[in-house]
Design a protein around this motif. Structure first.
Motif, PDB file in Angstrom:
ATOM      1  N   ASP A 118       1.993   1.441  -8.711  1.00 32.96           N
ATOM      2  CA  ASP A 118       2.161  -0.003  -8.705  1.00 32.96           C
ATOM      3  C   ASP A 118       2.397  -0.360  -7.240  1.00 32.96           C
ATOM      4  N   PRO A 119       1.552  -1.204  -6.620  1.00 31.59           N
ATOM      5  CA  PRO A 119       1.735  -1.505  -5.192  1.00 31.59           C
ATOM      6  C   PRO A 119       3.114  -2.089  -4.876  1.00 31.59           C
ATOM      7  N   TRP A 170      -0.340   0.985   6.641  1.00 34.21           N
ATOM      8  CA  TRP A 170      -0.111   2.374   6.214  1.00 34.21           C
ATOM      9  C   TRP A 170      -0.576   2.616   4.782  1.00 34.21           C
ATOM     10  N   PHE A 171      -0.344   1.624   3.918  1.00 33.94           N
ATOM     11  CA  PHE A 171      -0.663   1.810   2.489  1.00 33.94           C
ATOM     12  C   PHE A 171      -1.728   0.811   2.015  1.00 33.94           C
ATOM     13  N   LYS A 172      -2.656   0.527   2.904  1.00 33.04           N
ATOM     14  CA  LYS A 172      -3.676  -0.478   2.604  1.00 33.04           C
ATOM     15  C   LYS A 172      -4.385  -0.217   1.281  1.00 33.04           C
ATOM     16  N   ASN A 173      -4.701   1.049   1.015  1.00 33.21           N
ATOM     17  CA  ASN A 173      -5.423   1.379  -0.224  1.00 33.21           C
ATOM     18  C   ASN A 173      -4.647   0.993  -1.484  1.00 33.21           C
ATOM     19  N   ASP A 174      -3.314   1.029  -1.401  1.00 32.15           N
ATOM     20  CA  ASP A 174      -2.500   0.648  -2.554  1.00 32.15           C
ATOM     21  C   ASP A 174      -2.642  -0.835  -2.875  1.00 32.15           C
ATOM     22  N   PHE A 175      -2.784  -1.642  -1.814  1.00 32.32           N
ATOM     23  CA  PHE A 175      -2.843  -3.097  -2.001  1.00 32.32           C
ATOM     24  C   PHE A 175      -4.260  -3.612  -2.228  1.00 32.32           C
ATOM     25  N   THR A 176      -5.242  -2.745  -2.030  1.00 33.39           N
ATOM     26  CA  THR A 176      -6.629  -3.212  -2.146  1.00 33.39           C
ATOM     27  C   THR A 176      -7.394  -2.521  -3.278  1.00 33.39           C
ATOM     28  N   LYS A 177      -6.676  -1.914  -4.203  1.00 30.31           N
ATOM     29  CA  LYS A 177      -7.344  -1.257  -5.335  1.00 30.31           C
ATOM     30  C   LYS A 177      -8.076  -2.262  -6.219  1.00 30.31           C
ATOM     31  N   ASN A 178      -7.483  -3.434  -6.382  1.00 29.75           N
ATOM     32  CA  ASN A 178      -8.067  -4.434  -7.284  1.00 29.75           C
ATOM     33  C   ASN A 178      -8.501  -5.718  -6.583  1.00 29.75           C
ATOM     34  N   SER A 179      -8.274  -5.792  -5.289  1.00 27.94           N
ATOM     35  CA  SER A 179      -8.647  -7.012  -4.550  1.00 27.94           C
ATOM     36  C   SER A 179      -8.620  -6.704  -3.062  1.00 27.94           C
ATOM     37  N   SER A 180      -8.984  -7.683  -2.248  1.00 26.17           N
ATOM     38  CA  SER A 180      -8.876  -7.510  -0.803  1.00 26.17           C
ATOM     39  C   SER A 180      -7.412  -7.692  -0.412  1.00 26.17           C
ATOM     40  N   LEU A 181      -7.068  -7.303   0.797  1.00 28.97           N
ATOM     41  CA  LEU A 181      -5.692  -7.443   1.261  1.00 28.97           C
ATOM     42  C   LEU A 181      -5.287  -8.918   1.306  1.00 28.97           C
ATOM     43  N   ILE A 182      -6.188  -9.770   1.782  1.00 40.62           N
ATOM     44  CA  ILE A 182      -5.898 -11.217   1.843  1.00 40.62           C
ATOM     45  C   ILE A 182      -5.656 -11.772   0.443  1.00 40.62           C
ATOM     46  N   THR A 229      12.005  16.100  -1.935  1.00 43.12           N
ATOM     47  CA  THR A 229      12.142  15.311  -0.709  1.00 43.12           C
ATOM     48  C   THR A 229      11.940  13.849  -1.098  1.00 43.12           C
ATOM     49  N   LEU A 230      12.406  12.948  -0.245  1.00 46.72           N
ATOM     50  CA  LEU A 230      12.163  11.521  -0.494  1.00 46.72           C
ATOM     51  C   LEU A 230      10.658  11.242  -0.500  1.00 46.72           C
ATOM     52  N   ASP A 231       9.940  11.912   0.403  1.00 49.27           N
ATOM     53  CA  ASP A 231       8.478  11.743   0.456  1.00 49.27           C
ATOM     54  C   ASP A 231       7.825  12.121  -0.872  1.00 49.27           C
ATOM     55  N   TYR A 232       8.287  13.209  -1.469  1.00 46.30           N
ATOM     56  CA  TYR A 232       7.688  13.651  -2.733  1.00 46.30           C
ATOM     57  C   TYR A 232       7.931  12.616  -3.825  1.00 46.30           C
ATOM     58  N   ILE A 233       9.152  12.094  -3.899  1.00 46.08           N
ATOM     59  CA  ILE A 233       9.452  11.073  -4.917  1.00 46.08           C
ATOM     60  C   ILE A 233       8.558   9.855  -4.735  1.00 46.08           C
ATOM     61  N   GLU A 234       8.420   9.411  -3.489  1.00 47.87           N
ATOM     62  CA  GLU A 234       7.620   8.206  -3.240  1.00 47.87           C
ATOM     63  C   GLU A 234       6.126   8.443  -3.462  1.00 47.87           C
ATOM     64  N   HIS A 235       5.599   9.475  -2.843  1.00 45.92           N
ATOM     65  CA  HIS A 235       4.141   9.638  -2.812  1.00 45.92           C
ATOM     66  C   HIS A 235       3.552  10.391  -3.997  1.00 45.92           C
ATOM     67  N   GLU A 236       4.272  11.415  -4.484  1.00 44.94           N
ATOM     68  CA  GLU A 236       3.721  12.226  -5.572  1.00 44.94           C
ATOM     69  C   GLU A 236       4.124  11.717  -6.958  1.00 44.94           C
ATOM     70  N   ILE A 237       5.335  11.202  -7.071  1.00 45.85           N
ATOM     71  CA  ILE A 237       5.795  10.730  -8.383  1.00 45.85           C
ATOM     72  C   ILE A 237       5.508   9.244  -8.569  1.00 45.85           C
ATOM     73  N   LEU A 238       6.004   8.422  -7.658  1.00 39.19           N
ATOM     74  CA  LEU A 238       5.848   6.972  -7.834  1.00 39.19           C
ATOM     75  C   LEU A 238       4.425   6.491  -7.533  1.00 39.19           C
ATOM     76  N   ARG A 239       3.913   6.794  -6.355  1.00 39.41           N
ATOM     77  CA  ARG A 239       2.589   6.264  -5.982  1.00 39.41           C
ATOM     78  C   ARG A 239       1.459   6.934  -6.770  1.00 39.41           C
ATOM     79  N   LYS A 240       1.616   8.207  -7.077  1.00 39.55           N
ATOM     80  CA  LYS A 240       0.525   8.912  -7.751  1.00 39.55           C
ATOM     81  C   LYS A 240       0.597   8.777  -9.277  1.00 39.55           C
ATOM     82  N   ASN A 241       1.768   9.014  -9.840  1.00 40.41           N
ATOM     83  CA  ASN A 241       1.882   9.045 -11.309  1.00 40.41           C
ATOM     84  C   ASN A 241       2.314   7.734 -11.945  1.00 40.41           C
TER      85      ASN A 241
END
Length: 236
Positions: free
Chosen positions: A135-136, A195-207, A120-132
């Motif tokens: 990169d935000p 929606w993906f706040k955690n992706d953008f705040t792994k190394n810094s704040s959102l701001i 599924t498109l969701d699997y490609i985005e969330h399981e392959i790209l975001r997980k493995n």
């Protein structure tokens, strides 16, 4: 002899990847404007070429020896090609949200074939790209074919261009006043950052993340709100 054979296979694989990516690149250059607007009607006339790229995806499994950037480029191209494919199969339509199969949205329909497997498109985005391949900036690479989505780049990603391309797309997205409204003391930003706040705040704040790309310096104490997402098709 064995090393020579491996080298020949590698060279042939590389040339195939480059040739097929060039086909997808040509299609994007032809049917997508610099602002990311897609002429789906004219894209349909090139369905044979898109099918050729899809056929390549169906037969190709990214090798473990590929660099992370090469894998990212491959999977983002696959995601975008299959998104275009499902739009064309249901065109004309007003929104990707109108696509439903057995109660499933476009992102949850198992139709994207890569390397003999169906995703599924969701699997490609969330399981392959975001997980493995985290990169935000993946969020400005994959495209949801909608008005509020970061624009679809009118080029295919490659191992060589993906770093600079994602960096440029993120800068353009954050400073695009139709998608984010930034000032020093108040910002209205895309729901993607919610929606993906955690992706953008792994190394810094959102701001801090926004300030890496923003032309406007945003105060750390600024008020944040999120804009309503426009799911209208990103087409002419």
């Amino acid at each position: 002899m064995k090393k020579t054979l491996i080298l020949l296979v590698t060279i042939l694989t590389l040339s195939q990847v480059n040739a097929q990516t060039s086909i997808f690149n040509e299609l994007l250059q032809k049917h997508v404007t610099k602002n990311g607007i897609v002429d789906y009607k004219s894209f349909k006339t090139d369905k044979t070429k898109l099918d050729s790229f899809i056929s390549y995806l169906e037969k190709t499994t990214p090798a473990k020896s590929w660099s992370a950037n090469k894998q990212r480029a491959f999977w983002i191209n696959a995601y975008n090609a299959y998104t275009i494919k499902i739009i064309l199969e249901n065109y004309p339509l007003k929104s990707i949200m109108d696509i439903k199969q057995k109660g499933k949205t476009a992102w949850k329909i198992p139709f994207a074939k890569v390397g003999g497997k169906t995703y599924t498109l969701d699997y490609i985005e969330h399981e392959i790209l975001r997980k493995n391949l985290f990169d935000p900036r993946i969020h400005v690479g994959v495209n949801c074919a909608s008005g509020s989505c970061p624009k679809l780049g009118n080029m295919a990603f490659t191992e060589e261009n993906i770093e600079a391309s994602l960096e440029q797309l993120m800068k353009e997205f954050i400073n695009d006043t139709t998608r984010n409204k930034l000032s020093k003391k108040k910002i209205q930003i895309s729901e993607i950052f919610n929606w993906f706040k955690n992706d953008f705040t792994k190394n810094s704040s959102l701001i801090e993340y926004l300030n890496k790309y923003s032309d406007t310096e945003i105060s750390k104490k600024t008020k944040i709100s999120f804009l309503k997402y426009d799911w209208t098709l990103n087409g002419k």
